[in-house]
Design a protein around this motif. Structure first.
Motif, short mmCIF file in Angstrom:
data_model
loop_
_atom_site.label_atom_id
_atom_site.label_comp_id
_atom_site.label_asym_id
_atom_site.label_seq_id
_atom_site.Cartn_x
_atom_site.Cartn_y
_atom_site.Cartn_z
N ILE A 41 0.84 -0.93 -0.10
CA ILE A 41 -0.01 0.48 0.12
C ILE A 41 0.90 1.14 -0.03
N ALA A 42 2.39 1.29 0.79
CA ALA A 42 3.47 2.54 0.77
C ALA A 42 3.04 3.06 -1.19
N GLU A 43 3.82 2.29 -1.40
CA GLU A 43 4.08 2.25 -2.86
C GLU A 43 3.33 1.99 -4.02
N MET A 44 1.36 1.73 -3.40
CA MET A 44 0.97 1.98 -4.52
C MET A 44 0.99 3.85 -3.75
N ARG A 45 0.93 4.30 -2.58
CA ARG A 45 1.03 5.75 -2.62
C ARG A 45 1.30 6.35 -2.81
N ARG A 46 2.97 5.92 -2.76
CA ARG A 46 4.31 6.84 -3.46
C ARG A 46 4.08 6.97 -4.75
N LEU A 47 3.77 6.44 -5.70
CA LEU A 47 3.44 5.93 -7.40
C LEU A 47 2.46 7.50 -7.14
N GLN A 48 1.51 7.00 -6.85
CA GLN A 48 0.00 8.31 -6.81
C GLN A 48 0.60 9.91 -6.90
N GLU A 49 1.72 9.57 -5.00
CA GLU A 49 2.22 10.57 -4.95
C GLU A 49 3.19 11.44 -5.69
N GLN A 50 4.17 10.72 -6.03
CA GLN A 50 5.01 10.77 -7.00
C GLN A 50 4.38 11.20 -9.32
N ASN A 51 2.34 11.50 -9.12
CA ASN A 51 2.37 11.65 -9.97
C ASN A 51 2.17 11.27 -11.14
N LEU A 52 2.21 9.87 -11.12
CA LEU A 52 1.77 9.03 -12.01
C LEU A 52 0.52 8.86 -12.29
N LEU A 53 0.16 8.71 -11.13
CA LEU A 53 -1.46 7.63 -11.65
C LEU A 53 -2.02 8.62 -10.42
N HIS A 54 -3.49 9.01 -10.64
CA HIS A 54 -4.51 8.85 -9.92
C HIS A 54 -5.63 7.71 -9.54
N SER A 55 -5.28 7.47 -7.66
CA SER A 55 -6.05 5.91 -7.73
C SER A 55 -7.57 5.92 -7.04
N ILE A 56 -8.30 5.03 -7.70
CA ILE A 56 -9.44 6.01 -7.95
C ILE A 56 -9.90 4.60 -6.71
N ALA A 57 -9.38 3.01 -6.53
CA ALA A 57 -10.09 2.91 -5.13
C ALA A 57 -9.43 1.37 -5.86
N TRP A 58 -9.46 0.70 -4.53
CA TRP A 58 -8.18 -0.21 -4.84
C TRP A 58 -8.35 -1.26 -4.18
N VAL A 59 -8.34 -2.53 -3.95
CA VAL A 59 -8.20 -3.55 -2.79
C VAL A 59 -7.03 -4.97 -1.83
N LEU A 60 -6.39 -4.55 -1.65
CA LEU A 60 -5.60 -5.75 -1.41
C LEU A 60 -5.96 -7.00 -1.15
N MET A 61 -6.05 -7.82 -1.62
CA MET A 61 -6.26 -9.49 -0.80
C MET A 61 -6.07 -10.13 -0.40
N PRO A 62 -5.21 -10.95 0.46
CA PRO A 62 -4.93 -12.20 0.82
C PRO A 62 -3.43 -12.44 -0.60
N ASP A 63 -3.88 -12.60 -1.25
CA ASP A 63 -2.97 -12.33 -2.53
C ASP A 63 -3.08 -12.36 -3.67
N LEU A 71 -4.22 6.65 -15.61
CA LEU A 71 -2.95 6.84 -15.63
C LEU A 71 -2.06 8.11 -15.94
N ARG A 72 -1.54 9.22 -15.36
CA ARG A 72 -1.13 10.27 -15.71
C ARG A 72 0.49 10.72 -16.30
N GLY A 73 0.76 9.45 -16.44
CA GLY A 73 2.07 9.24 -16.99
C GLY A 73 3.37 9.91 -16.82
N PRO A 74 4.29 10.34 -17.15
CA PRO A 74 5.01 10.22 -18.08
C PRO A 74 4.82 8.70 -18.46
#
Length: 149
Positions: A41-63, A71-74
């Protein structure tokens, strides 16, 4: 399957919304461990903070992970997932003391069409723990988020 075959037919467009699904190697339930889940989750948020994407919704299941993102690019959606898997695999490998093969190769992506209902897809994604019988109320599952909350 050759690595290049995993990416054939993939086109990334800035502004496009994608539903991504990726699984752990051998579908091992690594994300039952709270610390492992938080690392991803921290790495997902880091990608958003780097403005590479906008996270709309997610769920991390056990597997596996379901992620609805814009996608925001580049960089391409394939590169976004490669970066997520690489960064999180390094962290998880250290934490799990060299656990081999954190993520399965490749991932599934679906580019939403304009007529697709983003809210409907987001609800489907975050309801996964309910359908899997992991919890009786979505609020009881700790590893999900949605843009509207």
């Amino acid at each position: 399957m050759p690595r290049d075959d995993l990416f054939k037919g993939r086109i990334s467009t800035v502004g496009q919304i994608y539903h991504i699904t990726t699984t752990t190697e051998g579908r091992r339930p690594l994300f039952r461990d709270f610390n492992c889940a938080r690392m991803v989750i921290a790495e997902m948020r880091r990608l958003q903070e780097q403005n590479l994407l906008h996270s709309i919704a997610w769920v991390l299941m056990p597997d596996h992970l379901h992620w609805l993102l814009q996608l925001r690019g580049p960089i391409s959606v394939s590169t976004v997932i490669k970066v997520l898997k690489g960064r999180s695999a390094r962290q998880l490998g250290l934490y799990l003391q060299g656990c081999p093969g954190i993520w399965q190769r490749g991932f599934h992506d679906h580019a939403l069409r304009q007529e697709d209902d983003v809210l409907k897809v987001a609800r489907y994604i975050v309801a996964n723990p309910l359908r899997a019988g992991l919890v009786e109320r979505l609020g009881d599952y700790p590893f999900w988020d949605a843009h509207w909350l």
